[in-house]
Scaffold this motif. Structure first.
Motif, PDB file in Angstrom:
ATOM      1  N   ARG A  55       0.826  -1.189   0.000  1.00  0.00           N
ATOM      2  CA  ARG A  55       0.000   0.000   0.000  1.00  0.00           C
ATOM      3  C   ARG A  55       0.864   1.244   0.000  1.00  0.00           C
ATOM      4  O   ARG A  55       2.069   1.182   0.180  1.00  0.00           O
ATOM      5  N   ASP A  57       0.992   3.490   2.188  1.00  0.00           N
ATOM      6  CA  ASP A  57       1.467   3.821   3.526  1.00  0.00           C
ATOM      7  C   ASP A  57       2.478   2.810   4.046  1.00  0.00           C
ATOM      8  O   ASP A  57       2.645   2.640   5.251  1.00  0.00           O
ATOM      9  N   ARG A  59       2.408  -0.319   4.161  1.00  0.00           N
ATOM     10  CA  ARG A  59       1.848  -1.544   4.709  1.00  0.00           C
ATOM     11  C   ARG A  59       1.472  -2.477   3.563  1.00  0.00           C
ATOM     12  O   ARG A  59       1.604  -2.137   2.395  1.00  0.00           O
ATOM     13  N   ILE A  61      -1.460  -5.514   2.114  1.00  0.00           N
ATOM     14  CA  ILE A  61      -2.851  -5.931   2.192  1.00  0.00           C
ATOM     15  C   ILE A  61      -3.021  -7.181   1.343  1.00  0.00           C
ATOM     16  O   ILE A  61      -2.379  -7.335   0.295  1.00  0.00           O
ATOM     17  N   GLN A 214       2.766   8.576  19.398  1.00  0.00           N
ATOM     18  CA  GLN A 214       1.412   8.247  19.784  1.00  0.00           C
ATOM     19  C   GLN A 214       1.347   8.008  21.295  1.00  0.00           C
ATOM     20  O   GLN A 214       2.304   7.559  21.918  1.00  0.00           O
ATOM     21  N   GLU A 261       5.100  -5.213   9.054  1.00  0.00           N
ATOM     22  CA  GLU A 261       4.154  -4.104   8.994  1.00  0.00           C
ATOM     23  C   GLU A 261       4.469  -3.133  10.131  1.00  0.00           C
ATOM     24  O   GLU A 261       4.705  -3.563  11.259  1.00  0.00           O
ATOM     25  N   ASP A 264       1.038  -0.320  14.849  1.00  0.00           N
ATOM     26  CA  ASP A 264       0.134   0.737  15.284  1.00  0.00           C
ATOM     27  C   ASP A 264      -0.731   0.153  16.388  1.00  0.00           C
ATOM     28  O   ASP A 264      -1.503  -0.782  16.151  1.00  0.00           O
ATOM     29  N   LEU A 266      -3.387   1.075  17.769  1.00  0.00           N
ATOM     30  CA  LEU A 266      -4.823   1.188  17.543  1.00  0.00           C
ATOM     31  C   LEU A 266      -5.308   0.222  16.465  1.00  0.00           C
ATOM     32  O   LEU A 266      -6.434  -0.265  16.524  1.00  0.00           O
ATOM     33  N   VAL A 267      -4.458  -0.066  15.497  1.00  0.00           N
ATOM     34  CA  VAL A 267      -4.835  -0.971  14.416  1.00  0.00           C
ATOM     35  C   VAL A 267      -4.592  -2.427  14.808  1.00  0.00           C
ATOM     36  O   VAL A 267      -5.405  -3.312  14.534  1.00  0.00           O
ATOM     37  N   HIS A 268      -3.472  -2.667  15.482  1.00  0.00           N
ATOM     38  CA  HIS A 268      -3.081  -4.036  15.830  1.00  0.00           C
ATOM     39  C   HIS A 268      -3.316  -4.338  17.309  1.00  0.00           C
ATOM     40  O   HIS A 268      -2.587  -5.118  17.906  1.00  0.00           O
ATOM     41  N   HIS A 269      -4.334  -3.733  17.898  1.00  0.00           N
ATOM     42  CA  HIS A 269      -4.577  -3.946  19.325  1.00  0.00           C
ATOM     43  C   HIS A 269      -4.957  -5.391  19.628  1.00  0.00           C
ATOM     44  O   HIS A 269      -4.741  -5.873  20.751  1.00  0.00           O
TER      45      HIS A 269
END
Length: 295
Positions: A55, A57, A59, A61, A214, A261, A264, A266-269
């Motif tokens: 992607r 960013d 990352r 997919i 963050q 990757e 993050d 928040l994404v990989h919580h």
């Protein structure tokens, strides 16, 4: 007496020269040694084929291998490929791509319009998964409900690794990360990055935050496999996802993309583990860090 065969010639009398097949070679100074994009692989949860794209960013997919009519796919679920990079939303054509996670039969079904036809595609993938399981070609990695947890149940399936001052999330356990280099037989190397004779990292408990400023998640820590104490060349080998043999051979091409990757919280919580991956659940002496631990 046996006569020698006459050499084959073209209509004009010139001899026919057989061209020897040559393997693809990539210059060592090339910024990317990958021979092709859209790496074909299989989903670890359902066993169906997927294509991995990068992607914008940085990352990756996993997309469904085939194109779908854009009319039957919601706008917020459409993807398109441009110059080998996957971009969200459509590109104005009547066809689009779809993320595999939306129709993966091993995950919870996403609410989709009844007129989209994606529910039928999800059922087809579910039937294919059942066939793969019946013939023994695929074994689900998810532990069945009600089964007793194994001694390695606390080992992260997708560990968080810190190397070169950046935190990444891996696609496999630390001892299962496979080399991406191409062998002389033109297949992928089967060696892993972590071997008995290589330097090991350190498991630590750190605040669940990234390194981009963050904020940490409230009252939560996570297990981190730290490689910062290793030499720079060893960390670079991990980042390139190459074994010790192919790290010393820069001319060898990459047969797959590195599966790191950027982490993050928040994404990989869902992949954050609050315990160190020790078998006996015992805290090592000297603090929360597990020095020299091998998963």
């Amino acid at each position: 007496m046996r006569s020698s065969p006459r050499p084959q010639r073209h209509w004009d009398g010139s001899p026919v020269v057989a061209c020897r097949p040559r393997s693809l070679r990539v210059a060592p100074e090339s910024p990317s040694r990958l021979l092709r994009c859209a790496q074909r692989s299989h989903c670890r949860e359902c066993g169906n084929s997927v294509e991995r794209y990068s992607r914008s960013d940085d990352r990756s997919i996993r997309l469904h291998p085939g194109e779908l009519p854009a009319v039957g796919v919601p706008v917020d679920l459409r993807w398109h490929i441009s110059s080998g990079i996957a971009h969200p939303a459509g590109d104005g054509t009547p066809w689009c791509r779809l993320a595999h996670a939306v129709i993966c039969p091993a995950r919870e079904a996403v609410a989709l319009p009844s007129t989209s036809g994606l529910a039928g595609l999800r059922r087809e993938l579910a039937l294919r998964t059942r066939r793969l399981i019946d013939v023994g070609a695929f074994t689900p990695s998810v532990t069945p409900h009600g089964a007793a947890p194994s001694q390695d149940a606390c080992r992260p399936a997708r560990p968080i690794v810190q190397l070169l001052y950046v935190r990444y999330i891996a696609a496999h356990p630390v001892d299962k990360i496979q080399c991406v280099a191409q062998t002389r037989h033109r297949d992928r190397c089967t060696q892993t990055l972590l071997t008995p004779d290589s330097l090991a990292g350190i498991w630590r408990l750190v605040p669940a935050t990234a390194v981009k400023g963050q904020l940490a998640l409230p009252a939560q820590v996570m297990a981190l496999y730290d490689l910062a104490a290793l030499p720079y060349g060893e960390q670079l080998r991990w980042r390139m996802q190459r074994c010790s043999v192919h790290a010393a051979a820069p001319s060898a091409a990459d047969l797959a993309m590195a599966e790191w990757e950027p982490f993050d919280p928040l994404v990989h919580h869902a992949h954050i583990q609050c315990r160190l991956p020790t078998r006996g659940r015992r805290q090592p002496p000297g603090g929360p860090a597990h020095h020299g631990a091998r998963p």
